[in-house]
Scaffold this motif. Structure first.
Motif, PDB file in Angstrom:
ATOM      1  N   VAL A  52       0.580  -1.592  -0.110  1.00 26.72           N
ATOM      2  CA  VAL A  52       0.081  -0.099  -0.327  1.00 26.72           C
ATOM      3  C   VAL A  52       1.303   1.028  -0.019  1.00 26.72           C
ATOM      4  CG1 VAL A  52      -2.053   1.417   0.978  1.00 26.72           C
ATOM      5  CG2 VAL A  52      -1.502  -0.969   0.969  1.00 26.72           C
ATOM      6  N   GLY A  53       2.269   1.568   0.922  1.00 25.19           N
ATOM      7  CA  GLY A  53       3.024   2.168   0.545  1.00 25.19           C
ATOM      8  C   GLY A  53       3.532   2.803  -0.860  1.00 25.19           C
ATOM      9  N   ALA A  54       3.992   1.599  -0.947  1.00 23.13           N
ATOM     10  CA  ALA A  54       4.786   1.546  -2.111  1.00 23.13           C
ATOM     11  C   ALA A  54       3.898   2.830  -3.298  1.00 23.13           C
ATOM     12  CB  ALA A  54       5.501   0.563  -2.184  1.00 23.13           C
ATOM     13  N   ILE A  55       2.544   2.091  -3.006  1.00 22.09           N
ATOM     14  CA  ILE A  55       1.524   2.362  -4.454  1.00 22.09           C
ATOM     15  C   ILE A  55       1.486   3.763  -4.557  1.00 22.09           C
ATOM     16  CG2 ILE A  55      -0.541   1.595  -5.701  1.00 22.09           C
ATOM     17  CD1 ILE A  55       0.961  -0.157  -6.195  1.00 22.09           C
ATOM     18  N   GLU A  56       0.262   4.069  -3.129  1.00 19.84           N
ATOM     19  CA  GLU A  56      -0.091   5.073  -2.887  1.00 19.84           C
ATOM     20  C   GLU A  56       0.749   6.283  -2.134  1.00 19.84           C
ATOM     21  OE1 GLU A  56      -3.718   5.937  -2.544  1.00 19.84           O
ATOM     22  OE2 GLU A  56      -3.154   4.144  -4.299  1.00 19.84           O
ATOM     23  N   GLY A  57       2.025   5.942  -1.639  1.00 19.57           N
ATOM     24  CA  GLY A  57       3.023   6.531  -0.386  1.00 19.57           C
ATOM     25  C   GLY A  57       2.482   6.400   0.678  1.00 19.57           C
ATOM     26  N   ARG A  58       3.412   7.274   2.094  1.00 14.67           N
ATOM     27  CA  ARG A  58       3.089   6.955   2.774  1.00 14.67           C
ATOM     28  C   ARG A  58       2.831   8.635   3.457  1.00 14.67           C
ATOM     29  NH1 ARG A  58       4.592   2.108   4.530  1.00 14.67           N
ATOM     30  NH2 ARG A  58       6.086   1.074   3.203  1.00 14.67           N
ATOM     31  N   GLU A  59       2.853   9.165   2.997  1.00 16.45           N
ATOM     32  CA  GLU A  59       1.283  10.227   3.228  1.00 16.45           C
ATOM     33  C   GLU A  59       0.486  10.386   4.472  1.00 16.45           C
ATOM     34  OE1 GLU A  59       2.089  10.208  -0.072  1.00 16.45           O
ATOM     35  OE2 GLU A  59       3.485  11.037   0.189  1.00 16.45           O
ATOM     36  N   GLU A  60      -0.307  11.114   5.312  1.00 17.40           N
ATOM     37  CA  GLU A  60      -1.096  11.003   6.306  1.00 17.40           C
ATOM     38  C   GLU A  60      -2.337  11.115   5.562  1.00 17.40           C
ATOM     39  OE1 GLU A  60      -0.312  13.224   9.444  1.00 17.40           O
ATOM     40  OE2 GLU A  60       0.606  12.299  10.127  1.00 17.40           O
ATOM     41  N   ALA A  61      -3.481  10.103   5.293  1.00 15.19           N
ATOM     42  CA  ALA A  61      -4.472  10.330   5.049  1.00 15.19           C
ATOM     43  C   ALA A  61      -5.548  11.672   4.716  1.00 15.19           C
ATOM     44  CB  ALA A  61      -5.072   8.744   5.426  1.00 15.19           C
ATOM     45  N   PHE A  62      -5.352  12.400   6.693  1.00 13.89           N
ATOM     46  CA  PHE A  62      -5.777  12.702   6.948  1.00 13.89           C
ATOM     47  C   PHE A  62      -4.883  14.452   7.802  1.00 13.89           C
ATOM     48  CE2 PHE A  62      -8.028  15.640  10.452  1.00 13.89           C
ATOM     49  CZ  PHE A  62      -9.457  16.022   9.388  1.00 13.89           C
ATOM     50  N   GLN A  63      -4.996  15.836   6.941  1.00 14.23           N
ATOM     51  CA  GLN A  63      -4.631  16.572   6.577  1.00 14.23           C
ATOM     52  C   GLN A  63      -5.396  17.715   8.107  1.00 14.23           C
ATOM     53  OE1 GLN A  63      -1.400  16.765   6.152  1.00 14.23           O
ATOM     54  NE2 GLN A  63      -1.394  14.549   5.585  1.00 14.23           N
ATOM     55  N   CYS A  64      -5.233  18.379   9.103  1.00 14.01           N
ATOM     56  CA  CYS A  64      -5.810  18.848   9.599  1.00 14.01           C
ATOM     57  C   CYS A  64      -5.629  20.265   9.300  1.00 14.01           C
ATOM     58  CB  CYS A  64      -5.827  18.967  11.204  1.00 14.01           C
ATOM     59  SG  CYS A  64      -6.697  19.875  12.067  1.00 14.01           S
ATOM     60  N   THR A  65      -5.898  21.062   9.154  1.00 14.02           N
ATOM     61  CA  THR A  65      -6.189  22.917   8.627  1.00 14.02           C
ATOM     62  C   THR A  65      -6.433  23.370   9.399  1.00 14.02           C
ATOM     63  OG1 THR A  65      -8.001  22.813   6.962  1.00 14.02           O
ATOM     64  CG2 THR A  65      -6.217  21.837   5.891  1.00 14.02           C
ATOM     65  N   GLU A  66      -6.465  22.909  10.482  1.00 10.08           N
ATOM     66  CA  GLU A  66      -7.221  23.928  11.698  1.00 10.08           C
ATOM     67  C   GLU A  66      -8.861  24.879  11.135  1.00 10.08           C
ATOM     68  OE1 GLU A  66      -6.159  24.216  15.390  1.00 10.08           O
ATOM     69  OE2 GLU A  66      -5.115  22.790  15.126  1.00 10.08           O
ATOM     70  N   ILE A  67      -9.122  24.272  10.965  1.00  9.31           N
ATOM     71  CA  ILE A  67     -10.788  25.095  10.784  1.00  9.31           C
ATOM     72  C   ILE A  67     -11.584  25.280  11.400  1.00  9.31           C
ATOM     73  CG2 ILE A  67     -10.857  24.243   8.141  1.00  9.31           C
ATOM     74  CD1 ILE A  67     -13.487  22.650   8.523  1.00  9.31           C
ATOM     75  N   ARG A  68     -10.768  24.946  12.609  1.00 14.82           N
ATOM     76  CA  ARG A  68     -11.765  25.526  13.805  1.00 14.82           C
ATOM     77  C   ARG A  68     -11.510  26.601  14.507  1.00 14.82           C
ATOM     78  NH1 ARG A  68      -8.589  22.776  19.049  1.00 14.82           N
ATOM     79  NH2 ARG A  68      -6.500  22.869  18.162  1.00 14.82           N
ATOM     80  N   SER A  69      -9.876  27.454  13.619  1.00 15.21           N
ATOM     81  CA  SER A  69     -10.187  28.842  14.042  1.00 15.21           C
ATOM     82  C   SER A  69     -10.057  29.754  13.202  1.00 15.21           C
ATOM     83  CB  SER A  69      -8.282  28.624  14.390  1.00 15.21           C
ATOM     84  OG  SER A  69      -7.862  27.999  14.776  1.00 15.21           O
ATOM     85  N   GLN A  70     -11.071  29.530  12.421  1.00 18.20           N
ATOM     86  CA  GLN A  70     -12.127  30.305  11.278  1.00 18.20           C
ATOM     87  C   GLN A  70     -13.123  30.133  11.141  1.00 18.20           C
ATOM     88  OE1 GLN A  70     -10.420  28.706   7.312  1.00 18.20           O
ATOM     89  NE2 GLN A  70      -8.485  27.837   8.407  1.00 18.20           N
ATOM     90  N   GLY A  71     -13.836  31.244  10.921  1.00 19.72           N
ATOM     91  CA  GLY A  71     -15.028  31.703  10.435  1.00 19.72           C
ATOM     92  C   GLY A  71     -15.780  32.453  12.230  1.00 19.72           C
ATOM     93  N   PRO A  72     -16.664  33.172  11.700  1.00 20.46           N
ATOM     94  CA  PRO A  72     -17.208  33.682  12.820  1.00 20.46           C
ATOM     95  C   PRO A  72     -17.527  32.687  14.282  1.00 20.46           C
ATOM     96  CG  PRO A  72     -19.502  32.921  11.533  1.00 20.46           C
ATOM     97  CD  PRO A  72     -17.663  32.244  11.000  1.00 20.46           C
ATOM     98  N   GLY A  73     -17.740  31.470  14.249  1.00 25.04           N
ATOM     99  CA  GLY A  73     -17.403  31.352  15.662  1.00 25.04           C
ATOM    100  C   GLY A  73     -16.179  30.067  16.019  1.00 25.04           C
ATOM    101  N   ALA A  74     -15.388  30.973  15.129  1.00 25.95           N
ATOM    102  CA  ALA A  74     -14.114  30.752  16.136  1.00 25.95           C
ATOM    103  C   ALA A  74     -13.432  31.464  17.547  1.00 25.95           C
ATOM    104  CB  ALA A  74     -12.999  31.309  14.905  1.00 25.95           C
ATOM    105  N   PRO A  75     -12.882  31.018  18.675  1.00 27.83           N
ATOM    106  CA  PRO A  75     -12.530  31.731  19.141  1.00 27.83           C
ATOM    107  C   PRO A  75     -11.669  32.987  19.353  1.00 27.83           C
ATOM    108  CG  PRO A  75     -11.724  29.339  19.360  1.00 27.83           C
ATOM    109  CD  PRO A  75     -12.724  29.597  18.030  1.00 27.83           C
TER     110      PRO A  75
END
Length: 158
Positions: free
Chosen positions: A80-103
């Motif tokens: 799987v790693g050879a074919i797909e690569g070793r990168e993490e599948a999920f990338q958190c972009t910290e959207i919780r810090s954005q928008g009108p509900g952000a602290p």
């Protein structure tokens, strides 16, 4: 998580190479032909496996691919790693810090969604890393004992 069809092709090709054995190399076109797959795309997957040390390639008229290690030393995660690569599948972009509900200040502590996704991915990677090509080979041989002979016969008829 969705994986490309190349993972399936790579795993089946490695299994076939395990049954053919190390005494002969199998051309990528022949591996593709076995399943009716596009030869160029199969070769791309095999080249990725070769770069990762799962298979090795022998050039020339009698060239092709062989397993680079014993089946018990090749995990499903290696393929799987050879074919797909070793990168993490999920990338958190910290959207919780954005928008009108952000602290007003940076959120305290780690993002809980990021942590949950990382735990799930780690479990997935561990499970694939715990299963070897030899494990799959043994299961197939138990459930369909004629398969190794059929595969060897087909590839011997080149």
């Amino acid at each position: 998580m969705r994986m490309s069809e190349g993972v399936e092709w790579g795993l089946h090709s490695c299994l076939n190479l395990a049954w053919v054995g190390s005494e002969r190399a199998v051309p990528s076109a022949r591996l593709a032909e076995y399943y009716g797959l596009p030869a160029a795309y199969m070769n791309k997957q095999l080249q990725a496996l070769a770069r990762s040390g799962v298979v090795y390639s022998t050039p020339g008229p009698r060239g092709g691919f062989r397993l680079a290690r014993e089946p018990e030393d090749i995990t499903l995660m290696d393929v799987v790693g050879a074919i797909e690569g070793r990168e993490e599948a999920f990338q958190c972009t910290e959207i919780r810090s954005q928008g009108p509900g952000a602290p007003d200040e940076a959120p305290a502590g780690a993002c809980q969604i990021d942590l949950a996704m990382r735990r799930a991915e780690l479990a997935w990677r561990r499970e694939l890393g715990a299963q070897t090509l030899a494990d799959v080979k043994a299961s197939v041989e138990r459930l369909a004992p004629e398969t190794p002979t059929r595969v060897r016969s087909w590839f011997a008829g080149e």
